[in-house]
Structures are given as structure tokens and as C-alpha cells.
Design a protein around this motif. Structure first.
Motif, PDB file in Angstrom:
ATOM      1  N   ASP A  13       3.094   8.525   2.314  1.00 49.60           N
ATOM      2  CA  ASP A  13       3.245   7.729   3.534  1.00 49.60           C
ATOM      3  C   ASP A  13       1.886   7.378   4.114  1.00 49.60           C
ATOM      4  O   ASP A  13       1.605   6.219   4.455  1.00 49.60           O
ATOM      5  CB  ASP A  13       4.078   8.514   4.554  1.00 49.60           C
TER       6      ASP A  13
ATOM      7  N   ARG B   4       0.040   4.881   1.831  1.00 48.82           N
ATOM      8  CA  ARG B   4       0.560   3.519   2.006  1.00 48.82           C
ATOM      9  C   ARG B   4       0.031   2.893   3.288  1.00 48.82           C
ATOM     10  O   ARG B   4      -0.337   1.716   3.321  1.00 48.82           O
ATOM     11  CB  ARG B   4       2.094   3.551   2.029  1.00 48.82           C
TER      12      ARG B   4
ATOM     13  N   THR C 159      -2.272  -0.562   3.659  1.00 46.72           N
ATOM     14  CA  THR C 159      -1.750  -1.753   4.338  1.00 46.72           C
ATOM     15  C   THR C 159      -2.378  -1.956   5.716  1.00 46.72           C
ATOM     16  O   THR C 159      -2.052  -2.904   6.411  1.00 46.72           O
ATOM     17  CB  THR C 159      -0.215  -1.644   4.495  1.00 46.72           C
TER      18      THR C 159
ATOM     19  N   LEU D 145       4.780   5.666  -4.453  1.00 49.64           N
ATOM     20  CA  LEU D 145       4.533   4.274  -4.074  1.00 49.64           C
ATOM     21  C   LEU D 145       5.188   3.298  -5.036  1.00 49.64           C
ATOM     22  O   LEU D 145       5.625   2.211  -4.642  1.00 49.64           O
ATOM     23  CB  LEU D 145       3.017   4.004  -4.002  1.00 49.64           C
ATOM     24  N   GLU D 146       5.251   3.657  -6.316  1.00 46.21           N
ATOM     25  CA  GLU D 146       5.893   2.782  -7.300  1.00 46.21           C
ATOM     26  C   GLU D 146       7.363   2.558  -6.977  1.00 46.21           C
ATOM     27  O   GLU D 146       7.920   1.507  -7.261  1.00 46.21           O
ATOM     28  CB  GLU D 146       5.745   3.377  -8.702  1.00 46.21           C
TER      29      GLU D 146
ATOM     30  N   GLU E 246       8.615   2.982  -3.682  1.00 40.19           N
ATOM     31  CA  GLU E 246       8.723   2.407  -2.342  1.00 40.19           C
ATOM     32  C   GLU E 246       8.097   1.017  -2.221  1.00 40.19           C
ATOM     33  O   GLU E 246       8.574   0.185  -1.444  1.00 40.19           O
ATOM     34  CB  GLU E 246       8.058   3.347  -1.322  1.00 40.19           C
ATOM     35  N   ASP E 247       7.011   0.759  -2.945  1.00 41.88           N
ATOM     36  CA  ASP E 247       6.298  -0.524  -2.830  1.00 41.88           C
ATOM     37  C   ASP E 247       5.626  -0.825  -4.167  1.00 41.88           C
ATOM     38  O   ASP E 247       4.452  -0.528  -4.376  1.00 41.88           O
ATOM     39  CB  ASP E 247       5.258  -0.445  -1.710  1.00 41.88           C
ATOM     40  N   THR E 248       6.365  -1.439  -5.073  1.00 44.49           N
ATOM     41  CA  THR E 248       5.890  -1.681  -6.435  1.00 44.49           C
ATOM     42  C   THR E 248       4.624  -2.532  -6.464  1.00 44.49           C
ATOM     43  O   THR E 248       3.678  -2.237  -7.201  1.00 44.49           O
ATOM     44  CB  THR E 248       6.986  -2.374  -7.273  1.00 44.49           C
ATOM     45  N   ASP E 249       4.604  -3.596  -5.669  1.00 43.49           N
ATOM     46  CA  ASP E 249       3.441  -4.499  -5.669  1.00 43.49           C
ATOM     47  C   ASP E 249       2.175  -3.774  -5.215  1.00 43.49           C
ATOM     48  O   ASP E 249       1.098  -3.950  -5.799  1.00 43.49           O
ATOM     49  CB  ASP E 249       3.699  -5.707  -4.747  1.00 43.49           C
ATOM     50  N   LEU E 250       2.301  -2.973  -4.169  1.00 43.76           N
ATOM     51  CA  LEU E 250       1.152  -2.228  -3.675  1.00 43.76           C
ATOM     52  C   LEU E 250       0.673  -1.236  -4.725  1.00 43.76           C
ATOM     53  O   LEU E 250      -0.531  -1.100  -4.967  1.00 43.76           O
ATOM     54  CB  LEU E 250       1.510  -1.486  -2.383  1.00 43.76           C
TER      55      LEU E 250
END
Length: 340
Positions: free
Chosen positions: A162, A165, A169, A225-226, A228-232
């Protein structure tokens, strides 16, 4: 544009800088120019050309101001903003001390959380681990990557991804928010920050931190993270180990990944890198193989940057897969234990 009895307040920043360079002389000024951008050099050169004479009074004022700012910067580096403020107040008085520090924060951008960066990471963990993840992310964004990596690794696992991320961002944070966080964390600190919005965080910030944590922490954060937020996660992975980082690998690791790489792909990748990387790779190949790759590079002619980057990324992906399989070791600031 002769300067005679002008007062200090009448001089702009560019005029002061130009006068300082004139006072320092051509040799020292040339050394300073090496550290400036082209547009800054152009502006200063024009300013110097427009100044025909500098009065002894203006020269003395500019040199004195420069000397005070240098002293203040040394005091900050030695003991922090509070220490600098205390010393300067004794020497110059309260108002003069604040004037110098305010100029310093604008010109040299003294970063917030100075007191936190001087704290021991183990103490810092106890200090911030119960804070909101966004607060932790803000603080870690201002720490040195080595410090931040220790804190991130020590956080509870449910907070690690968390916080990572949120760092990635994060874009800009207002001075008011930074001051409030500083006030809560260190009531005794008189925070001095610029009124401009301060950039902190971002993808590169979390990449620098993750490059210093242990492999287990990095793997857990990236796997989370992969989901929860693949692009990030993909953006972070692209920057985690760049092609030039091959210089940090030992010879055995280089020889191992070279066995998995196509020679043509390697030739394209090497077209866009420096001689140090090329020599390191060639030194880990047979003489005959190295000559073949060099011939391929010569005969293929110009190569599009996009093709070079793609070839380099494919090789980086091979290195990362081999690391995951435990076949090669990537040296990390956080310190994976290496059995010898």
C-alpha cells in the motif's frame, strides 16, 4: 549600466550572480559554469556583459551575502535547520538569520523532513509505523533510498504494498500538508519550506527504494501490485534493473545470462550502450564470439532507438528470470545474504 551607490534591495538575483562571478574572476567563474545549464550560462553571460563596473560597496555586499549562504548551508549539513538557525541568530540576529535561511531554501531547495533524514532507521520505524500509509509514503519519499528501504522492509506486510503504491502514484504535495506532517512528527522543528508545491514520490522514487530492499520484500510488494495495479507494476519492473546495471553483476552471472541471449539481439542492445558495458560483456565471451558480435554491430548500421530499447529490455527480462530462479545474484543495497 554602471553600478555605483545602489542598495542591496535594488539588485536582482541575476545581477548578484553576475557580480559574484566578476568578483571571483574568470578561472573560478569558468569552473562554476561547468555546473550550470546552457540557458543559465546565456543569461549570466548577458548580464555580465551589461555590467560595465561594479562598485566596491556592491561587490562587498554580494560577497558577504554569498558567504553567509554558504555558511548556512554548511550549518544545515552539519546539524540541521534548527542548528543553522541557532548559530546564525547568535551571529546575525533573528531577522537576518531568517532572511539568509529563506534565501537558501529558495535557491538551494532545502528539503523538508531534514530532522527525519538524520534519524536512525530503526528509531524511525517505531516513530512512523502506526501512521496512516499516505503519511508514511510522504515521509519515505523524502528519505534517502537506503533509509527508506530499511523502513519499508520493516513495515507490517499488509502496509508494504500500500505504501509502495502511494509513493509511486504521488505527484505534488502542498507546503501546508508537509508543514503539518512535520509539526506532528517533530514539534520542536521550525519548518522552513518554499511556497512552491514540492514534487516528491513518483515511480522512480519507489524504484530507488525497492532496489535497496531485500529480495523477499521486493517480491511480495511486486506480486501484490501486479494484482492491484498491473500497469503500475509493469512500469516499476521496467525501471527496476536497467541494462547498464549489468556492470553490477559478477562475471559468472554475466556468462550465465549470455547463454540465454541471441547474438543478434545482443548486438542491437549493445549499439545503444556505453563502452564500459560493452567491454564488460565482451570480457565474458570467448574471443571468437566477441568478434562475431562486433561484426554484427558494424554491419547492421544505424539502429532505431526503439529497437535498441526493446532488445535491452528483453535481456533485462532474461536476467530477472534467472534471478528469480536463483541462478544469478543481483547485488542490492538492502543486502541479500550471499553464501560463499
Amino acid at each position: 549600466m554602471a553600478r555605483g551607490g545602489s542598495t542591496k534591495s535594488e539588485l536582482s538575483g541575476k545581477e548578484k550572480a553576475a557580480m559574484l562571478l566578476i568578483a571571483l574572476g574568470p578561472e573560478r567563474s569558468a569552473e562554476i559554469f561547468k555546473h550550470l545549464k546552457e540557458d543559465e550560462i546565456e543569461q549570466l553571460t548577458l548580464e555580465i556583459a551589461n555590467i560595465r563596473t561594479v562598485s566596491p560597496e556592491d561587490k562587498e555586499r554580494v560577497l558577504e551575502e554569498f558567504y553567509q549562504i554558504c555558511l548556512a548551508q554548511n550549518y544545515i549539513a552539519e546539524g540541521g535547520i534548527n542548528y543553522a538557525k541557532e548559530i546564525l541568530e547568535k551571529a546575525l540576529g533573528t531577522q537576518k538569520a531568517l532572511d539568509v535561511l529563506n534565501k537558501l531554501t529558495v535557491s538551494l531547495q532545502v528539503r523538508p523532513f531534514d530532522f527525519v533524514r538524520k534519524a536512525d532507521p530503526s528509531q524511525l520505524i517505531n516513530f512512523i509505523q502506526n501512521e496512516h500509509p499516505q503519511t508514511i509514503a510522504l515521509i519515505l519519499s523524502y528519505l534517502k533510498p537506503q533509509q527508506a528501504s530499511i523502513v519499508l522492509s520493516a513495515l507490517p506486510q499488509d502496509k508494504q504494498a500500500d505504501v509502495a503504491r502511494r509513493i509511486a502514484t504521488m505527484d505534488r504535495t502542498s507546503p501546508e500538508v508537509i508543514k503539518e506532517v512535520e509539526r506532528v512528527l517533530e514539534k520542536k522543528l521550525s519548518a522552513i519550506v518554499t511556497e512552491d508545491f514540492t514534487a516528491a514520490g513518483g515511480v522512480q522514487a519507489i524504484v530507488d527504494i525497492l532496489n535497496n530492499v531485500d529480495r523477499g520484500t521486493e517480491k511480495y510488494i511486486m506480486e501484490t501490485l501486479e494484482v492491484e495495479d498491473t500497469d503500475l507494476a509493469e512500469e516499476i519492473k521496467k525501471r527496476m534493473f536497467v541494462f547498464e546495471d549489468i556492470l553490477t553483476l559478477d562475471n559468472r552471472s554475466i556468462q550465465r545470462f549470455l547463454r540465454e541471449v541471441d547474438n543478434n539481439q545482443l548486438a542491437i542492445a549493445l549499439k545503444g550502450t556505453n563502452d564500459e558495458v560493452k567491454n564488460k560483456i565482451f570480457a565474458n565471451m570467448s574471443k571468437r564470439m566477441a568478434e562475431m558480435v562486433k561484426e554484427d554491430m558494424e554491419f547492421m548500421g544505424p539502429v532505431r532507438l526503439k529497437d535498441v530499447e526493446e532488445a535491452q529490455q528483453k535481456i533485462v527480462n532474461v536476467i530477472r528470470k534467472l534471478e528469480d530462479a536463483g541462478e544469478i545474484v543481483i547485488s542490492r543495497g538492502g543486502g541479500d545474504d550471499i553464501v560463499v
